[in-house]
Design a protein around this motif. Structure first.
Motif, PDB file in Angstrom:
ATOM      1  N   SER A   1      47.158  75.036  -4.648  1.00 24.11           N
ATOM      2  CA  SER A   1      47.644  74.321  -3.465  1.00 24.11           C
ATOM      3  C   SER A   1      47.314  75.100  -2.206  1.00 24.11           C
ATOM      4  CB  SER A   1      49.156  74.094  -3.572  1.00 24.11           C
ATOM      5  OG  SER A   1      49.430  73.154  -4.589  1.00 24.11           O
ATOM      6  N   TRP A   2      47.119  74.372  -1.129  1.00 23.69           N
ATOM      7  CA  TRP A   2      46.801  74.998   0.161  1.00 23.69           C
ATOM      8  C   TRP A   2      48.027  75.097   1.062  1.00 23.69           C
ATOM      9  CZ3 TRP A   2      41.857  71.517   0.873  1.00 23.69           C
ATOM     10  CH2 TRP A   2      40.859  71.974  -0.003  1.00 23.69           C
ATOM     11  N   THR A   3      49.131  74.582   0.557  1.00 17.33           N
ATOM     12  CA  THR A   3      50.378  74.725   1.309  1.00 17.33           C
ATOM     13  C   THR A   3      51.447  75.227   0.351  1.00 17.33           C
ATOM     14  OG1 THR A   3      51.019  72.455   0.825  1.00 17.33           O
ATOM     15  CG2 THR A   3      49.872  72.832   2.918  1.00 17.33           C
ATOM     16  N   THR A   4      52.440  75.890   0.900  1.00 15.09           N
ATOM     17  CA  THR A   4      53.515  76.384   0.057  1.00 15.09           C
ATOM     18  C   THR A   4      54.854  76.123   0.748  1.00 15.09           C
ATOM     19  OG1 THR A   4      54.479  78.352  -0.914  1.00 15.09           O
ATOM     20  CG2 THR A   4      53.082  78.720   0.961  1.00 15.09           C
ATOM     21  N   VAL A   5      55.835  75.695  -0.031  1.00 13.31           N
ATOM     22  CA  VAL A   5      57.172  75.480   0.524  1.00 13.31           C
ATOM     23  C   VAL A   5      57.915  76.806   0.415  1.00 13.31           C
ATOM     24  CG1 VAL A   5      59.336  74.220   0.296  1.00 13.31           C
ATOM     25  CG2 VAL A   5      57.167  73.050  -0.106  1.00 13.31           C
ATOM     26  N   GLU A   6      58.352  77.347   1.561  1.00 10.76           N
ATOM     27  CA  GLU A   6      58.984  78.663   1.560  1.00 10.76           C
ATOM     28  C   GLU A   6      60.493  78.582   1.386  1.00 10.76           C
ATOM     29  OE1 GLU A   6      57.402  80.604   5.111  1.00 10.76           O
ATOM     30  OE2 GLU A   6      55.874  81.433   3.761  1.00 10.76           O
ATOM     31  N   SER A   7      61.096  77.534   1.898  1.00  9.73           N
ATOM     32  CA  SER A   7      62.536  77.394   1.715  1.00  9.73           C
ATOM     33  C   SER A   7      62.919  75.933   1.821  1.00  9.73           C
ATOM     34  CB  SER A   7      63.292  78.207   2.776  1.00  9.73           C
ATOM     35  OG  SER A   7      63.088  77.630   4.050  1.00  9.73           O
ATOM     36  N   ALA A   8      64.021  75.592   1.201  1.00 14.86           N
ATOM     37  CA  ALA A   8      64.530  74.222   1.273  1.00 14.86           C
ATOM     38  C   ALA A   8      66.044  74.298   1.354  1.00 14.86           C
ATOM     39  CB  ALA A   8      64.116  73.443   0.022  1.00 14.86           C
ATOM     40  N   GLU A   9      66.575  73.534   2.256  1.00 13.38           N
ATOM     41  CA  GLU A   9      68.034  73.515   2.396  1.00 13.38           C
ATOM     42  C   GLU A   9      68.498  72.078   2.407  1.00 13.38           C
ATOM     43  OE1 GLU A   9      70.151  75.583   5.639  1.00 13.38           O
ATOM     44  OE2 GLU A   9      68.348  76.847   5.690  1.00 13.38           O
ATOM     45  N   ALA A  10      69.543  71.807   1.629  1.00 18.17           N
ATOM     46  CA  ALA A  10      70.112  70.459   1.673  1.00 18.17           C
ATOM     47  C   ALA A  10      70.733  70.282   3.054  1.00 18.17           C
ATOM     48  CB  ALA A  10      71.155  70.302   0.580  1.00 18.17           C
ATOM     49  N   ARG A  11      70.450  69.142   3.659  1.00 24.45           N
ATOM     50  CA  ARG A  11      71.008  68.873   4.975  1.00 24.45           C
ATOM     51  C   ARG A  11      72.503  68.661   4.808  1.00 24.45           C
ATOM     52  NH1 ARG A  11      71.582  64.893   8.944  1.00 24.45           N
ATOM     53  NH2 ARG A  11      70.271  65.239  10.766  1.00 24.45           N
ATOM     54  N   PRO A  12      73.301  69.269   5.680  1.00 23.23           N
ATOM     55  CA  PRO A  12      74.745  69.019   5.524  1.00 23.23           C
ATOM     56  C   PRO A  12      75.001  67.520   5.634  1.00 23.23           C
ATOM     57  CG  PRO A  12      74.262  70.362   7.500  1.00 23.23           C
ATOM     58  CD  PRO A  12      72.963  70.088   6.827  1.00 23.23           C
ATOM     59  N   PRO A  13      75.801  66.974   4.718  1.00 23.15           N
ATOM     60  CA  PRO A  13      76.012  65.533   4.788  1.00 23.15           C
ATOM     61  C   PRO A  13      76.656  65.152   6.113  1.00 23.15           C
ATOM     62  CG  PRO A  13      77.497  66.558   3.199  1.00 23.15           C
ATOM     63  CD  PRO A  13      76.566  67.620   3.673  1.00 23.15           C
ATOM     64  N   ARG A  14      76.274  63.995   6.632  1.00 23.90           N
ATOM     65  CA  ARG A  14      76.897  63.520   7.870  1.00 23.90           C
ATOM     66  C   ARG A  14      78.325  63.155   7.547  1.00 23.90           C
ATOM     67  NH1 ARG A  14      72.659  61.869  11.834  1.00 23.90           N
ATOM     68  NH2 ARG A  14      74.324  61.497  13.321  1.00 23.90           N
ATOM     69  N   THR A  15      79.205  63.461   8.449  1.00 21.18           N
ATOM     70  CA  THR A  15      80.587  63.070   8.218  1.00 21.18           C
ATOM     71  C   THR A  15      80.906  61.898   9.130  1.00 21.18           C
ATOM     72  OG1 THR A  15      81.155  64.802   9.765  1.00 21.18           O
ATOM     73  CG2 THR A  15      81.416  65.317   7.437  1.00 21.18           C
ATOM     74  N   ALA A  16      81.815  61.080   8.664  1.00 20.35           N
ATOM     75  CA  ALA A  16      82.186  59.907   9.455  1.00 20.35           C
ATOM     76  C   ALA A  16      82.900  60.363  10.723  1.00 20.35           C
ATOM     77  CB  ALA A  16      83.080  58.997   8.630  1.00 20.35           C
ATOM     78  N   GLY A  17      82.654  59.655  11.800  1.00 20.37           N
ATOM     79  CA  GLY A  17      83.313  59.972  13.066  1.00 20.37           C
ATOM     80  C   GLY A  17      84.515  59.054  13.276  1.00 20.37           C
ATOM     81  N   THR A  18      84.632  58.563  14.472  1.00 14.06           N
ATOM     82  CA  THR A  18      85.732  57.678  14.818  1.00 14.06           C
ATOM     83  C   THR A  18      85.416  56.250  14.367  1.00 14.06           C
ATOM     84  OG1 THR A  18      85.917  59.003  16.792  1.00 14.06           O
ATOM     85  CG2 THR A  18      87.157  56.933  16.781  1.00 14.06           C
ATOM     86  N   ILE A  19      86.313  55.628  13.648  1.00 15.08           N
ATOM     87  CA  ILE A  19      86.126  54.227  13.266  1.00 15.08           C
ATOM     88  C   ILE A  19      87.261  53.414  13.900  1.00 15.08           C
ATOM     89  CG2 ILE A  19      85.860  52.596  11.342  1.00 15.08           C
ATOM     90  CD1 ILE A  19      83.823  54.785  11.051  1.00 15.08           C
ATOM     91  N   ILE A  20      86.909  52.374  14.622  1.00 15.89           N
ATOM     92  CA  ILE A  20      87.940  51.527  15.221  1.00 15.89           C
ATOM     93  C   ILE A  20      87.768  50.086  14.748  1.00 15.89           C
ATOM     94  CG2 ILE A  20      88.116  52.986  17.290  1.00 15.89           C
ATOM     95  CD1 ILE A  20      86.546  50.707  18.783  1.00 15.89           C
ATOM     96  N   THR A  21      88.825  49.316  14.836  1.00 22.71           N
ATOM     97  CA  THR A  21      88.748  47.889  14.534  1.00 22.71           C
ATOM     98  C   THR A  21      88.781  47.139  15.864  1.00 22.71           C
ATOM     99  OG1 THR A  21      89.859  48.250  12.440  1.00 22.71           O
ATOM    100  CG2 THR A  21      89.868  45.995  13.275  1.00 22.71           C
TER     101      THR A  21
END
Lengths: 266, 317
Positions: free
Chosen positions: A227-247
């Protein structure tokens, strides 16, 4: 016609997907035939059927590169109607980037074309895992073939193909001489479901397994080594958390604008 | 100092924001040169100088746009050789990625797509598996080819006024031999809205609009936003397929994404979850989109969107 369809076994996008191991490769435990490859297979089947199908000598060969499980993508293709399957499988292939993948696939395509020439190579518009869209273009460059990507309509007459290619600002008509490599979008057709007859018939169709030695590729040319490219690190993206929910109580539109103003987004 | 080549395909009448972003990143990596295709007017040439380009390469042939990507990759490979560049930056469009792909094979160079940031040593940062992972990747070859996503950096002029050298690069004689030819073109009507993949704000509609994109379009216009859609909406024929955001459509990464009447199935999330701020409006309180929304409204989009549009117009006077 002799048509090769590239089919990939990818993690099901319905579920969370993971990277792990050396070079942070994709975990393929829960994998299926890439949805986008079904459109390429359907396009191949339609071209073959319009020319009298397999009885008239038309071949639709499903080719997949990958570990043992990748054979499932080939089997599904046979159930849909491909006439034969080829599984390029070798431990040394693990971790191949697009360049190494295209090298191995180019060699496999040349190998399949040894006894009779390949007229067309069809692929999906992207894999649903890597999503780089690099492989069709790199295959075309390696094989010295014309490349037509993102075809939303495809016709073959004599030794030439005509395709429609939709961009954001314009729609083009494109022509190329065969043999050629064509990637198709999900707008080109409606892929068929395998029916009972197809599933039974698939059991009698042959799947050829090829190793690197069979296609004349050295292990050093593929996998992490090639391969001509190499992956040096991978991090799971922090999950998005729900914000304000209104009705909505009749003023939600105004509250939305207040939120946008507070975020300086107006 | 490392040399960096930026490819700009048809710069047009003024440099696009995405091209200015490429030039801004290029300057952080080394001495910048530009290879373009198509017309280059005086204003654009001056803008390239003001953005640090020390040399501008043009192709010897004028008909590269008559073919799909292959001859452009052949030209660019010749420009890389002429410039001595060790890094090549290309925009992350469908054509841009394919030109990069073929260039990679011609130069035996590693190609990294969907890049959102580049370190001075060439290490590229990208997000993969629909934004669920961020990775760093590096080419192990002498030349690195990177395709950069729009909205990755804030474009900044270099401050120094350079008078770039103009150089013609010979397009290899065999460049068009095995290329697909474009034999017809139909222009689509321009919407007047920003390009979906580059827009700072996207307002998207789904199954919940039930065939009527009017409220979505009106809010988009009040915000100067692009209009997006879920696959359910494009498959129903309510809006052009070009507007589709998601796994099988476009990936967007705007400052603000407003989702109206979209449940937020994983394929749709795949196309937008790297947006900075997500707003969701849906009648169904159990829609998965509310799990990732910064601001969610359980309500009828046909009431909420027009009210928001009116309020924005009122505030903007």
């Amino acid at each position: 016609m002799k048509i090769i369809v590239l089919v990939k076994h990818v993690p099901d996008a319905q579920f969370d997907r993971h990277l792990n191991g050396e070079g942070s490769t994709t975990d393929r435990d829960e994998s299926i035939l890439s949805e986008l490859d079904e459109y390429a297979l359907e396009a191949a089947l339609l071209l073959a059927e319009a020319r009298g199908g397999s009885k008239a000598g038309n071949q639709v060969i499903a080719l997949s590169m990958g570990p043992a499980g990748a054979v499932n993508a080939v089997k599904k293709s046979l159930q849909m109607g491909a006439t034969e399957g080829v599984h390029l499988k070798d431990d040394a292939l693990a971790g191949s980037d697009a360049a190494a993948t295209s090298l191995a696939l180019a060699a496999a395509i040349r190998h399949i074309g040894t006894d009779s020439p390949v007229d067309l190579v069809l692929t999906g518009m992207a894999s649903t895992d890597g999503e780089t869209s690099l492989v069709p273009a790199q295959l075309a460059e390696r094989l010295g073939l014309p490349q037509v990507t993102f075809a939303s309509a495809l016709e073959v007459n004599g030794g030439r193909l005509t395709a429609r290619r939709d961009g954001d600002t314009h729609s083009d008509t494109v022509e190329a001489a065969l043999p050629a490599i064509v990637s198709v979008t999900d707008q080109i057709n409606e892929p068929r479901y395998p029916n009972f007859k197809g599933i039974i018939a698939a059991k009698r169709k042959s799947i050829t397994t090829l190793s690197l030695a069979d296609i004349g590729v050295d292990a050093s040319q593929v996998g992490h080594a090639g391969s001509w490219t190499t992956v040096e690190s991978a991090e799971a993206r922090p999950p998005r958390t729900a914000g304000t929910i209104i009705t909505d109580e009749g003023d939600a539109g105004i509250k939305l604008v207040e939120f946008l103003a507070a975020q300086k987004l107006l | 100092m490392a040399k960096v080549l930026v490819f700009i395909d048809n710069p047009g009448q003024a440099l696009k924001k995405s091209s200015l972003e490429l030039l801004t990143i290029a300057r952080s990596l080394g001495e910048t040169a530009v290879a373009f295709n198509g017309e280059l007017n005086d204003d654009v040439a001056a803008a390239l100088g003001a953005n640090g380009a020390v040399a501008i390469y043009r192709p010897s042939a004028e008909d590269l746009d008559s073919y799909l990507v292959a001859p452009k990759a052949a030209y660019l490979a010749a420009a890389v050789a002429a410039s001595g560049a060790t890094a090549v930056l290309v925009e992350n469009s469908a054509d841009g990625k394919e030109i990069a792909a073929r260039l990679g094979i011609r130069l035996s160079a590693g190609v990294i797509t969907d890049v959102v940031a580049v370190d001075p040593d060439g290490t590229a940062h990208k997000s993969v598996l629909a934004g669920s992972y961020t990775t760093t990747a590096k080419a192990t070859t002498a030349v690195t080819v990177l395709t950069i996503k729009p909205n990755s950096v804030t474009p900044e002029p270099s401050g120094a006024e350079a008078a770039p050298e103009a150089i013609v690069v010979a397009v290899p004689a065999d460049a068009t031999a095995a290329a697909a030819r474009i034999t017809g073109r139909n222009e689509k009507g321009a919407s007047g809205r920003p390009d979906l993949t580059e827009a700072r704000i996207v307002v998207a509609g789904g199954r919940g609009v039930d065939g009527d994109f009017g409220p979505v379009e009106q809010l988009a216009d009040a915000l100067g936003a692009a209009v997006g859609a879920s696959r359910a909406a494009t498959d129903a024929g309510w809006i052009s397929h070009d507007a589709q955001v998601g796994q099988t459509g476009k990936t967007v990464s705007p400052q603000l994404y407003i989702s109206a009447g979209i449940s937020g199935a994983i394929q749709q999330k795949a196309g937008m979850q790297t947006a900075k701020v997500i707003v969701a409006i849906n009648k169904d309180a159990d829609s998965p989109i509310f799990e990732i929304a910064d601001f969610g409204i359980i309500g009828d989009l046909f009431e909420v969107l027009p009210q928001a549009t009116e309020e924005i117009k009122k505030r903007k006077g």
